[in-house]
Design a protein around this motif. Structure first.
Motif, short mmCIF file in Angstrom:
data_model
loop_
_atom_site.label_atom_id
_atom_site.label_comp_id
_atom_site.label_asym_id
_atom_site.label_seq_id
_atom_site.Cartn_x
_atom_site.Cartn_y
_atom_site.Cartn_z
N LYS A 130 0.83 -1.20 0.00
CA LYS A 130 0.00 0.00 0.00
C LYS A 130 0.87 1.26 0.00
O LYS A 130 0.61 2.22 -0.74
CB LYS A 130 -0.91 0.00 1.22
N ALA A 131 1.91 1.26 0.84
CA ALA A 131 2.81 2.42 0.92
C ALA A 131 3.53 2.65 -0.41
O ALA A 131 3.80 3.80 -0.79
CB ALA A 131 3.82 2.23 2.04
N ALA A 132 3.82 1.56 -1.13
CA ALA A 132 4.56 1.68 -2.39
C ALA A 132 3.76 2.40 -3.46
O ALA A 132 4.33 2.92 -4.43
CB ALA A 132 4.94 0.29 -2.89
N LYS A 133 2.45 2.49 -3.28
CA LYS A 133 1.60 3.16 -4.27
C LYS A 133 1.41 4.64 -3.99
O LYS A 133 0.83 5.36 -4.80
CB LYS A 133 0.24 2.47 -4.31
N ASP A 134 1.92 5.10 -2.84
CA ASP A 134 1.75 6.50 -2.46
C ASP A 134 2.94 7.32 -2.95
O ASP A 134 3.87 7.62 -2.20
CB ASP A 134 1.61 6.61 -0.94
N ALA A 135 2.91 7.66 -4.23
CA ALA A 135 4.04 8.34 -4.86
C ALA A 135 4.36 9.68 -4.20
O ALA A 135 5.52 10.08 -4.09
CB ALA A 135 3.77 8.55 -6.34
N GLU A 136 3.33 10.36 -3.73
CA GLU A 136 3.53 11.69 -3.15
C GLU A 136 4.31 11.62 -1.84
O GLU A 136 5.27 12.36 -1.63
CB GLU A 136 2.19 12.37 -2.91
N SER A 137 3.91 10.71 -0.95
CA SER A 137 4.61 10.60 0.32
C SER A 137 6.01 10.04 0.15
O SER A 137 6.91 10.33 0.95
CB SER A 137 3.81 9.72 1.29
N LEU A 138 6.22 9.24 -0.89
CA LEU A 138 7.55 8.68 -1.16
C LEU A 138 8.48 9.70 -1.81
O LEU A 138 9.68 9.49 -1.86
CB LEU A 138 7.43 7.45 -2.07
N GLU A 139 7.88 10.78 -2.33
CA GLU A 139 8.65 11.83 -3.01
C GLU A 139 9.43 11.26 -4.20
O GLU A 139 10.62 11.54 -4.39
CB GLU A 139 9.59 12.55 -2.04
N LEU A 140 8.73 10.47 -4.98
CA LEU A 140 9.32 9.93 -6.21
C LEU A 140 9.60 11.07 -7.19
O LEU A 140 8.85 12.04 -7.24
CB LEU A 140 8.37 8.93 -6.86
N PRO A 141 10.67 10.95 -7.98
CA PRO A 141 10.91 11.97 -9.00
C PRO A 141 9.76 11.95 -10.01
O PRO A 141 9.13 10.91 -10.24
CB PRO A 141 12.23 11.55 -9.63
N ALA A 142 9.51 13.09 -10.60
CA ALA A 142 8.38 13.21 -11.53
C ALA A 142 8.49 12.20 -12.68
O ALA A 142 7.48 11.65 -13.14
CB ALA A 142 8.30 14.63 -12.07
N TYR A 143 9.72 11.95 -13.13
CA TYR A 143 9.89 11.05 -14.28
C TYR A 143 9.64 9.58 -13.93
O TYR A 143 9.62 8.72 -14.82
CB TYR A 143 11.26 11.22 -14.93
N ALA A 144 9.44 9.26 -12.64
CA ALA A 144 9.11 7.88 -12.26
C ALA A 144 7.68 7.53 -12.63
O ALA A 144 7.30 6.36 -12.66
CB ALA A 144 9.33 7.68 -10.77
N LYS A 145 6.88 8.57 -12.88
CA LYS A 145 5.47 8.40 -13.28
C LYS A 145 4.67 7.60 -12.25
O LYS A 145 3.80 6.78 -12.60
CB LYS A 145 5.38 7.74 -14.65
N GLY A 146 5.00 7.82 -10.97
CA GLY A 146 4.22 7.22 -9.89
C GLY A 146 4.55 5.79 -9.54
O GLY A 146 3.94 5.20 -8.64
N ARG A 147 5.53 5.18 -10.22
CA ARG A 147 5.88 3.78 -9.96
C ARG A 147 7.19 3.70 -9.19
O ARG A 147 8.19 4.32 -9.56
CB ARG A 147 6.01 2.98 -11.26
N LEU A 148 7.17 2.91 -8.13
CA LEU A 148 8.36 2.77 -7.28
C LEU A 148 9.39 1.83 -7.89
O LEU A 148 10.58 1.96 -7.60
CB LEU A 148 7.94 2.28 -5.89
N ILE A 202 10.28 4.01 5.51
CA ILE A 202 11.33 3.11 5.03
C ILE A 202 11.48 3.22 3.51
O ILE A 202 12.59 3.37 2.98
CB ILE A 202 11.02 1.65 5.43
N LEU A 203 10.36 3.16 2.80
CA LEU A 203 10.41 3.25 1.34
C LEU A 203 10.86 4.63 0.89
O LEU A 203 11.59 4.76 -0.10
CB LEU A 203 9.05 2.90 0.75
N ALA A 204 10.45 5.66 1.62
CA ALA A 204 10.87 7.02 1.28
C ALA A 204 12.38 7.17 1.43
O ALA A 204 13.02 7.89 0.65
CB ALA A 204 10.14 8.04 2.16
N SER A 205 12.96 6.50 2.43
CA SER A 205 14.42 6.57 2.60
C SER A 205 15.14 5.91 1.44
O SER A 205 16.23 6.33 1.04
CB SER A 205 14.83 5.91 3.92
#
Length: 387
Positions: A186-204, A224-227
């Motif tokens: 579930k956490a892996a789908k939260d692109a905003e809280s993970l602060e994924l780069p824009a070019y990741a297109k929401g996928r971890l 953990i995933l955000a780190s």
């Protein structure tokens, strides 16, 4: 009375005058001395009284001063090892006084002074380090101090190796933390809280950077995933990934995707730049060649293996690079910094094929000849026990 008699009379009076004056002077001096003695006696009495008052004040102040020092030195404290279990967190930059306050608030020690005295006596004031520690409630301060040794921090050390798929990483995190894998999914789908780069297109996938992590019991799956994403961002910055992608005519996401294929297909680090070159040569060929990478096919089927079967090569998955031109939709794993570097700086060469002829020893051979490629494939089958 004649003049002589008058003079004699007057002279007699004059002669007596000085004598009278001398007696008066002596009287005055005596009186002065008596006054001085009286003043000295009064001054002594005043001094004595003042000294009595000062000594009294000092005595009272000294008593209360002693009481204060005694109260500070003999601070309120518990006795014994305590009971139960308390997880105490020391934050970065906290002083011994800050930690003492936390311990009192959580019921570990009776007073801040008791803890500060104990840690000062142990000479460990400067040894406090951030982290989480297991203590007990109602502990004597001297018993609590040794339990704050950095070696006793409650952290799990987890090493994520290069090339793992996100599904594998989430399972490892679940095992290491004791938390259900579903909360990590579930956490892996939260692109905003993970602060994924824009070019990741929401996928971890591709951005959970492989490294060694210290995970505390209170760390949430999001944290953990955000780190891991933050660690990827550091690696990307060091590699100058965005600018490097532009130089080779690719987007940042395509670079991470190429790096993930390089990671999956390379037998060792020294071959990575060559594998990257084969990928670029196929993509840039006119007409473009299909990549034909088994690793992408297996990813699309959610299977593991180094060689796809004929049936698996018929997959309709967008990751089937035997059936489709170009790169797959995204990364097929999480590459390390060596693979990212190879994707940005492929080796020079005309190779169009490579075969890991000896997977156990990590031997990969490269060629630009299709005929030679089939020979290498036969060598692989022989070593792999399939021919």
């Amino acid at each position: 009375m004649n003049d002589l008699d008058l003079d004699s009379l007057l002279g007699a009076e004059d002669d007596e005058g000085p004598r009278r004056k001398g007696r008066g002077s002596r009287v005055n001096r005596a009186r002065s001395r008596r006054r001085q003695r009286r003043q000295r006696r009064k001054g002594f009495v005043a001094f004595f009284v003042a000294m009595v008052i000062i000594v009294g004040v000092l005595g009272v102040g000294g008593y209360y001063g002693y009481q204060w020092v005694r109260d500070m030195a003999v601070a309120e404290d518990y006795a014994g090892p305590g009971t139960g279990e308390v997880i105490v967190e020391i934050k970065d930059g906290q002083s011994a006084g800050d930690v003492a306050q936390t311990l009192v608030e959580q019921g570990v020690v009776a007073s801040e002074r008791a803890f500060v005295n104990a840690i000062d006596a142990a000479g460990k004031t400067g040894s406090l380090q951030p982290g989480q520690y297991k203590l007990r409630k109602g502990m004597a301060a001297v018993v609590a101090v040794p339990l704050l040794d950095p070696k006793l921090r409650l952290q799990t050390t987890l090493t994520i190796r290069e090339g793992l798929r996100l599904s594998q990483i989430l399972q490892q995190l679940s095992t290491a933390t004791g938390k259900p894998v579903t909360v990590f999914q579930k956490a892996a789908k939260d692109a905003e809280s993970l602060e994924l780069p824009a070019y990741a297109k929401g996928r971890l996938e591709g951005f959970a950077f492989p490294a060694t992590y210290e995970i505390s019991p209170k760390s949430t799956p999001d944290e953990i995933l955000a780190s891991m994403v933050a660690r990827f961002s550091e690696a990307a910055e060091q590699a100058d990934l965005v600018a490097g992608a532009k130089k080779v005519g690719r987007t940042p996401l395509e670079i991470v995707t190429i790096a993930s294929i390089v990671q999956a297909e390379s037998g060792n680090v020294r071959d990575m730049a060559k594998v990257a070159r084969v990928i670029y040569n196929r993509l840039n060929r006119d007409p473009e060649m299909k990549l034909q990478m088994d690793s992408t096919v297996m990813y699309g089927l959610n299977k593991f293996g180094i060689a796809a079967t004929h049936e698996e090569l018929k997959s309709k998955s967008p990751y089937n690079t035997y059936a489709r031109l170009g790169l797959p939709p995204g990364p097929i794993g999480n590459p390390g910094d060596h693979a990212i570097e190879a994707a940005l700086n492929p080796a020079k060469g005309n190779w169009l094929f490579f075969v890991t002829t000896d997977p156990k020893r990590g031997i990969t051979k490269f060629t630009d000849s299709e005929t030679e490629f089939f020979k290498l494939a036969e060598e692989f089958n022989k070593n792999h026990g399939a021919g």
